[in-house]
Design an enzyme around this catalytic site. Structure first.
Site, PDB file in Angstrom:
ATOM      1  N   ASP A  46     -26.903   9.946 -21.149  1.00 20.72           N
ATOM      2  CA  ASP A  46     -26.656   8.695 -21.441  1.00 20.72           C
ATOM      3  C   ASP A  46     -25.362   8.741 -22.293  1.00 20.72           C
ATOM      4  OD1 ASP A  46     -27.944   9.546 -23.779  1.00 20.72           O
ATOM      5  OD2 ASP A  46     -29.437   7.990 -23.690  1.00 20.72           O
ATOM      6  N   ASP A  85     -30.717  11.636 -17.811  1.00 20.20           N
ATOM      7  CA  ASP A  85     -31.386  10.994 -19.007  1.00 20.20           C
ATOM      8  C   ASP A  85     -32.155   9.862 -18.943  1.00 20.20           C
ATOM      9  OD1 ASP A  85     -31.018  12.562 -21.462  1.00 20.20           O
ATOM     10  OD2 ASP A  85     -29.004  11.751 -21.949  1.00 20.20           O
ATOM     11  N   LYS A 115     -34.748  14.071 -18.789  1.00 20.30           N
ATOM     12  CA  LYS A 115     -34.650  14.576 -20.128  1.00 20.30           C
ATOM     13  C   LYS A 115     -35.032  13.064 -20.763  1.00 20.30           C
ATOM     14  CE  LYS A 115     -30.826  15.246 -22.683  1.00 20.30           C
ATOM     15  NZ  LYS A 115     -30.903  14.194 -23.688  1.00 20.30           N
ATOM     16  N   GLU A 117     -35.864  11.780 -24.967  1.00 21.62           N
ATOM     17  CA  GLU A 117     -35.908  12.042 -26.797  1.00 21.62           C
ATOM     18  C   GLU A 117     -37.025  11.660 -27.538  1.00 21.62           C
ATOM     19  OE1 GLU A 117     -32.553   9.819 -28.133  1.00 21.62           O
ATOM     20  OE2 GLU A 117     -31.322  10.379 -27.021  1.00 21.62           O
ATOM     21  N   GLU A 184     -30.366  18.920 -31.231  1.00 20.55           N
ATOM     22  CA  GLU A 184     -29.271  18.269 -31.286  1.00 20.55           C
ATOM     23  C   GLU A 184     -29.309  17.890 -32.993  1.00 20.55           C
ATOM     24  OE1 GLU A 184     -27.886  14.968 -29.065  1.00 20.55           O
ATOM     25  OE2 GLU A 184     -26.301  14.471 -30.215  1.00 20.55           O
TER      26      GLU A 184
HETATM   27  O1  KIV Z   1     -26.619  12.275 -23.642  1.00 23.74           O
HETATM   28  C1  KIV Z   1     -25.980  13.234 -23.707  1.00 23.74           C
HETATM   29  O2  KIV Z   1     -25.270  13.817 -23.175  1.00 23.74           O
HETATM   30  C2  KIV Z   1     -27.069  14.215 -24.437  1.00 23.74           C
HETATM   31  C3  KIV Z   1     -26.509  15.633 -24.575  1.00 23.74           C
HETATM   32  C4  KIV Z   1     -25.443  15.550 -25.565  1.00 23.74           C
HETATM   33  C5  KIV Z   1     -27.632  16.361 -25.049  1.00 23.74           C
HETATM   34  O3  KIV Z   1     -28.020  13.982 -24.444  1.00 23.74           O
END
Ligand code: KIV
Length: 282
Positions: A46, A85, A115, A117, A184
């Site tokens: 994202d 994401d 993915k 968070e 991160e």
């Molecule tokens: O959104 C993204 O690009 C990420 C990575 C930097 C881990 O979550």
């Protein structure tokens, strides 16, 4: 190039001590380029909100944007594991919404995994998405979707309490069934400790060399994003300068009349030309 990467490939790499290379991509050409580089994992992050759409944070990114970017990237990626994401607001409100949106990323976006968070508090959501047959990649530490609560993009885990919580978060996300986790913006010692405690691979960004793999944003490492450069970014190219240089040359040649030349033109035969002139009376 070797066969398609799966979540099992990544697990085996961790067990063999082989480092995992992950990069972001956001569309068909960047997907093709990153896949051609041989990266193991491609993330439609994202972060596209910032580097592609020009927002100041990732917060404005929507599911519709993610679905469109994932589908475009999918068409360019053949070998790497493709992860999409889940954007802000698509999974935090309730588990039914999270499951529906994770399914959308697979069904409409064509990704291999999603993915999201969050630590301990997100473990139940991770578990329920995994139970429906979707592979989930975790993400803890300086999670950009929490920038409002953090009061800015600030390194996490610098006090004993927060560092202990991050260890608990990592273990909770692993126990919930995630196949890997991004660490991160946390101190490298802490990231190494978490990587050693976990059986699943850790992927670092601003978390030092002790992780099982690394991820960088496509536009950052190629020098395409000029707004700011975080400390953890290494620029492997300066494509913005190359591109602006090429565009300036085009502008200059158009203005000078030196582009296009004969090699860029289409011919018309003498017969047709003569007939055309006769018929038009010119
Ligand atoms: O959104 C993204 O690009 C990420 C990575 C930097 C881990 O979550």
């Amino acid at each position: 190039m070797s066969s398609k990467v799966s979540i099992h490939t990544l697990q085996e790499m961790k067990e063999r001590g082989e480092r995992i290379s992950m990069l972001t991509a956001y569309d068909y050409p960047s997907g093709q380029l990153v896949d051609a580089s041989g990266a193991d994992v491609i993330l439609v992050g994202d972060s596209l909100g910032m580097v592609v759409h020009g927002f100041e944070t990732t917060i404005p990114v929507t599911m519709d944007m993610m679905v469109m970017h994932c589908a475009a990237t999918r068409r360019g990626v053949k070998r790497a594991l493709l992860i999409g994401d889940m954007p802000f607001g698509s999974y935090q409100t309730d588990i039914a919404t999270a499951k529906r949106n994770a399914a959308r990323l697979l069904q409409e976006g064509g990704v291999d995994a999603v993915k999201l968070e969050g630590g301990e508090f997100m473990a139940d959501t991770v578990c329920k998405i995994v139970e429906m047959g979707i592979a989930v990649h975790g993400h803890i530490g300086l999670t950009p979707q929490s920038v409002s609560a953090f009061g800015g993009f600030k390194v996490q885990g610098k006090t004993v309490d927060v560092a202990k919580q991050l260890v608990k978060d990592a273990l909770a996300i692993q126990d919930a069934g995630a196949f890997a986790i991004v660490l991160e913006g946390i101190p490298s010692r802490l990231a190494k400790l978490i990587s050693e405690k976990l059986t699943i691979p850790t992927i670092g960004i601003g978390a030092g060399a002790g992780c099982d793999g690394q991820v960088l944003v496509f536009h950052d490492l190629l020098g395409l994003f000029a707004d700011f450069t975080p400390k953890f970014v290494k620029k492997y190219a300066h494509l913005r300068d190359d591109i602006v240089g090429a565009l300036k040359q085009y502008n200059a040649e158009v203005r000078a009349g030196t582009f296009p030349t004969a090699e860029h033109e289409y011919a018309l035969s003498d017969d047709v030309w003569q007939q055309l002139k006769d018929e038009l009376g010119t």
